[in-house]
Design an enzyme around this catalytic site. Structure first.
Site, PDB file in Angstrom:
ATOM      1  N   GLU A  44     -26.583  40.458  22.222  1.00  0.00           N
ATOM      2  CA  GLU A  44     -25.211  40.422  21.697  1.00  0.00           C
ATOM      3  C   GLU A  44     -25.154  39.641  20.386  1.00  0.00           C
ATOM      4  O   GLU A  44     -26.043  38.842  20.075  1.00  0.00           O
ATOM      5  CB  GLU A  44     -24.256  39.805  22.722  1.00  0.00           C
ATOM      6  CG  GLU A  44     -24.536  38.353  23.043  1.00  0.00           C
ATOM      7  CD  GLU A  44     -23.284  37.609  23.473  1.00  0.00           C
ATOM      8  OE1 GLU A  44     -22.287  37.639  22.725  1.00  0.00           O
ATOM      9  OE2 GLU A  44     -23.326  36.976  24.539  1.00  0.00           O
ATOM     10  N   LYS A 178     -20.617  28.676  32.040  1.00  0.00           N
ATOM     11  CA  LYS A 178     -20.350  27.261  31.766  1.00  0.00           C
ATOM     12  C   LYS A 178     -19.408  26.677  32.798  1.00  0.00           C
ATOM     13  O   LYS A 178     -18.522  27.356  33.309  1.00  0.00           O
ATOM     14  CB  LYS A 178     -19.685  27.126  30.399  1.00  0.00           C
ATOM     15  CG  LYS A 178     -20.615  27.331  29.277  1.00  0.00           C
ATOM     16  CD  LYS A 178     -20.085  26.594  28.058  1.00  0.00           C
ATOM     17  CE  LYS A 178     -21.002  26.895  26.921  1.00  0.00           C
ATOM     18  NZ  LYS A 178     -21.046  28.350  26.700  1.00  0.00           N
TER      19      LYS A 178
END
Ligand code: PSU
Ligand code: MN
Length: 345
Positions: A44, A178
């Protein structure tokens, strides 16, 4: 770098038929690798444009591609340049994505807008997966997935990454999500969406900067070959078109120290609140805060985990190709035996 128009995809019943005017081009090396049956890994560009600081991102982009090659794969970084979707970028194109000041963050819904308006844009996990599938690429390496944000029951902030993975048969190698996100909520959502989550040599779902988020993965694999076997088995079953999440943790001695980590998360969330940041700006703003306030630790860990994921993705992509060929051979032999005995008729 020379490119060719994307061919009709052999694996994409959802894609519209490609024509010479299709605004998707596949780099020649990537095209050749797909045709020759070599493992290709999609990468990406949002982590390059919006997740890593300039100018380090330029060199890191090249290192990520090298890591895919070290694992036995061919890298294909995906981005939109001047309204054209590129699968595989040359050095000057990578630098443009890392440097240009007006690179939009493009999730799946934004792709058509960027193409129509002739924009430059970086693709997220959602849009990179979708384009990878269109081009016939089976494996994708990134840093962290988007997921369910804390407080999502009030804000409805759930990354489009999850819904796209649920409908796109690409294996995504990541270091979990995260801990600024709602980690158990993200895992529950992946379960609801029927997306398998595999821990690579771990029982713990990684927490990006942390090796262990404190939550378990439903399945564990010990090798790239085992992860690839899951993809091949899912192909043969054909029960659904979901992707696979392969969660690859940082080694414990390479994770961010927990005290620093917890301080950064608490401060980062407070900054979002104070600045009223929302929507697609949340993740880039947090990453920027971490990189500015961790004395280099968040960047160090981020780079290490992305490189590790890229290398593992290269290994898995090569294995999927090898195992798919072997499975076809076995099916061919079985068919011959059945024909010879009359069992096949
Ligand atoms: N998580 C990270 N770093 C990132 C991203 C996620 O640790 O750079 C990026 C990826 O491109 C991911 C996107 O697909 O953020 C998710 O954004 P959103 O939550 O706005 O869908
Ligand atoms: Mn969001």
């Amino acid at each position: 770098m020379s490119s060719v128009t994307v061919p009709p995809s052999p694996v994409s019943p959802r894609s519209t038929p490609s024509t010479p005017s299709t605004p998707v081009v596949v780099q020649e090396e990537v095209q050749a690798a797909l045709a020759d049956g070599r493992g290709v890994v999609a990468l990406e560009s949002t982590i390059l444009a919006h997740g890593l600081p300039h100018p380090d991102n330029i060199e890191i982009a090249a290192q990520i591609e090298d890591a895919v090659r070290a694992g036995g794969g061919v890298p294909a970084t995906i981005a939109v340049l001047g309204g054209v979707v590129h699968v595989g970028l040359g050095p000057s194109e990578l630098e443009r994505i890392c440097t240009a000041p007006d690179v939009a963050k493009l999730s799946m819904r934004d792709l058509g807008v960027a193409v129509a308006l002739g924009l430059d844009g970086a693709t997220t996990v959602a849009s990179t997966s979708a384009v990878a599938h269109l081009a016939g690429i089976r494996v994708f390496a990134t840093g962290g997935l988007g997921g369910v944000h804390r407080g999502a029951s009030a804000t409805f902030d759930v990354s489009a990454d999850l819904g796209v993975i649920a409908s796109t048969p690409v294996l995504v190698v990541c270091a979990g999500v995260k801990s600024i996100l709602d980690v158990p909520g993200t895992l529950e959502t992946l379960e609801t969406l029927s997306v398998p989550v595999l821990g690579y040599r771990t029982n713990a779902f990684p927490g990006f900067y942390l090796s262990d988020s404190g939550h378990e993965v439903p399945w564990r694999v010990e090798s790239a070959a085992e992860a690839a076997a899951v993809v091949v088995a899912r192909d043969r079953l054909g029960t659904d078109a979901a992707g696979v999440v392969l969660a690859n943790p940082l080694p414990v001695d390479r994770q961010v120290e927990r005290g620093l980590h917890d301080r950064l998360v608490a401060e980062g969330l407070a900054v979002l609140e104070r600045e009223g940041v929302h929507g697609k700006d949340v993740t880039p703003r947090l990453l920027e805060y971490f990189h500015d306030n961790s004395g280099g630790e968040s960047l160090r860990a981020n780079v290490e985990l992305v490189l590790s994921n890229a290398r593992l993705a290269g290994e898995v992509a090569a294995q999927i190709v090898a195992q798919s060929a072997a499975a076809t051979d076995v099916a061919g032999v079985a068919g011959t035996v059945a024909d010879a005995t009359g069992l096949g008729s």
